[in-house]
Design an enzyme around this catalytic site. Structure first.
Site, PDB file in Angstrom:
ATOM      1  N   GLY A 160      37.855  36.349  58.073  1.00 30.92           N
ATOM      2  CA  GLY A 160      37.263  36.704  56.770  1.00 30.92           C
ATOM      3  C   GLY A 160      36.151  35.736  56.395  1.00 30.92           C
ATOM      4  O   GLY A 160      35.941  35.426  55.219  1.00 30.92           O
ATOM      5  N   TYR A 181      47.966  44.642  46.143  1.00 31.22           N
ATOM      6  CA  TYR A 181      47.519  43.318  46.593  1.00 31.22           C
ATOM      7  C   TYR A 181      48.614  42.273  46.332  1.00 31.22           C
ATOM      8  O   TYR A 181      48.986  41.490  47.217  1.00 31.22           O
ATOM      9  CB  TYR A 181      46.240  42.969  45.836  1.00 31.22           C
ATOM     10  CG  TYR A 181      45.735  41.556  45.998  1.00 31.22           C
ATOM     11  CD1 TYR A 181      45.272  41.093  47.231  1.00 31.22           C
ATOM     12  CD2 TYR A 181      45.671  40.690  44.902  1.00 31.22           C
ATOM     13  CE1 TYR A 181      44.781  39.798  47.364  1.00 31.22           C
ATOM     14  CE2 TYR A 181      45.171  39.405  45.025  1.00 31.22           C
ATOM     15  CZ  TYR A 181      44.730  38.956  46.258  1.00 31.22           C
ATOM     16  OH  TYR A 181      44.240  37.684  46.370  1.00 31.22           O
ATOM     17  N   LYS A 199      50.780  39.977  48.914  1.00 28.57           N
ATOM     18  CA  LYS A 199      50.798  38.505  48.853  1.00 28.57           C
ATOM     19  C   LYS A 199      52.239  37.993  48.763  1.00 28.57           C
ATOM     20  O   LYS A 199      52.603  37.023  49.425  1.00 28.57           O
ATOM     21  CB  LYS A 199      49.954  38.001  47.674  1.00 28.57           C
ATOM     22  CG  LYS A 199      48.441  38.146  47.881  1.00 28.57           C
ATOM     23  CD  LYS A 199      47.952  37.328  49.076  1.00 28.57           C
ATOM     24  CE  LYS A 199      46.456  37.383  49.290  1.00 28.57           C
ATOM     25  NZ  LYS A 199      46.020  36.767  50.554  1.00 28.57           N
TER      26      LYS A 199
HETATM   27  C1  AKB Z   1      41.700  38.960  42.554  1.00 26.51           C
HETATM   28  O1  AKB Z   1      41.245  38.985  41.401  1.00 26.51           O
HETATM   29  O2  AKB Z   1      42.160  39.955  43.121  1.00 26.51           O
HETATM   30  C2  AKB Z   1      41.721  37.638  43.289  1.00 26.51           C
HETATM   31  C3  AKB Z   1      42.970  36.877  43.065  1.00 26.51           C
HETATM   32  C4  AKB Z   1      43.291  36.315  41.747  1.00 26.51           C
HETATM   33  O3  AKB Z   1      43.731  36.696  43.974  1.00 26.51           O
HETATM   34  N1  AKB Z   1      40.593  36.847  42.891  1.00 26.51           N
END
Ligand code: AKB
Length: 314
Positions: A8, A138, A142
């Site tokens: 990345g 997301y 994580k």
């Molecule tokens: C996002 O906003 O998705 C990222 C994060 C806070 O991991 N910057």
């Protein structure tokens, strides 16, 4: 850390991490990799799709890689637009890296995020160990990634280190598809046209950090002795926690005719699901984490760097 691969590398953090690693002495190879065509690096560059284990393996073998900063990831907003892609890149990419780390004895840095927290997590002084109920795909990747890293440590002894990054403010490469992007875009708006319309409301307060601190955190956690990193999921990491109107106010001190407007959209709900102020005392005690940049110094530096970028003398 001798032969380092950064995945990345064209991204917001990757592009600056590669620059920083290139200036550090004693490193033999810095290999930048990305699925997209190369950005400008003096380091070697390899086109690598992290979901393609063979491509990753070839690069590891070619350069005798012993350390990977695995940054390739889909962020929160893009992940909501294409959740299958977010799962594939974020989870299968990480699993490929961990499996190859096992085979080739590689040390890993992998960033987690404040997105592991959710609507029921305490919003202020969010502890290291607390309710984890992510609201986005997301955040789910994580959180699952944290447990995968922990599993690979317990089961196979993989030395994988991780921090839960807050929003990162920077001026070299724009972030792509995150909820905290407004904290970068506001500076571009201020310098290029004296105005910015924010996609979250003025009172929205999220943890943020300046890029030089974020890069230093990644390098420092990788350099300390393994005994100083007893948390094998991911460390809370913090610097500042301004609201949007506080950022705008600080910019107005330097650009008095700057106007910030507000037009909140679906991203407000993601922002509202995240903590406001993070307790990162474990990182501070275990491996001496300390941020350097406060809001005024971030604003000064951002405006100076972006003015140079836009060739505007203030
Ligand atoms: C996002 O906003 O998705 C990222 C994060 C806070 O991991 N910057």
């Amino acid at each position: 850390m001798k032969n380092i691969l950064v995945t990345g590398a064209n991204g917001q953090i990757g592009s600056e991490l590669v620059d920083k690693l290139e200036t550090m002495s004693g490193l033999e190879n810095i290999v930048a990799s990305d699925v997209n065509p190369p950005a400008k690096f003096s380091a070697a560059f390899e086109n690598v799709d992290v979901t393609n284990k063979e491509q990753l393996q070839k690069t590891i073998e070619k350069y005798g890689i012993d350390t990977i900063f695995h940054l390739a990831s889909i962020l929160s907003v893009k992940g909501e637009e294409n959740s299958d892609q977010a799962w594939n890149i974020n989870m299968n990419g990480l699993k490929n890296v961990l499996d190859l780390a096992r085979e080739f004895n590689i040390k890993i840095f992998w960033p987690s995020s404040i997105a592991v927290f959710g609507p029921n997590t305490p919003k202020n002084n969010t502890p290291q160990d607390t309710i984890l109920d992510p609201y986005t795909m997301y955040g789910i990747t994580k959180l699952s990634g944290e447990f995968l890293c922990h599993y690979y440590f317990i089961k196979f002894g993989i030395d994988v280190r991780s921090v839960r990054y807050p929003g990162i403010i920077s001026n070299k490469t724009k972030p792509g598809g995150g909820t905290t992007d407004y904290a970068v875009d506001i500076f571009y708006g201020a310098v290029s046209k004296n105005e910015y319309t924010c996609f979250v409301g003025p009172k929205t307060r999220l943890p943020m950090m300046y890029m030089p601190d974020a890069i230093r955190a990644a390098i420092e956690i990788m350099k300390v002795d393994e005994s100083k990193v007893p948390i094998h999921t991911s460390y809370n990491l913090a610097a500042i926690s301004p609201s949007v109107e506080e950022i705008a106010f600080e910019i107005q001190k330097k650009i008095p005719d700057f106007n910030c407007y507000y037009d909140p959209d679906f991203r407000q709900r993601i922002a509202d699901s995240w903590p406001q102020v993070i307790d990162d005392s474990r990182a501070r005690t275990d491996w001496n984490w300390k941020h350097d940049y406060d809001l005024p110094s971030i604003v000064d530096d951002m405006l100076e760097k972006l003015a140079q970028k836009y060739h505007r003398i203030r």
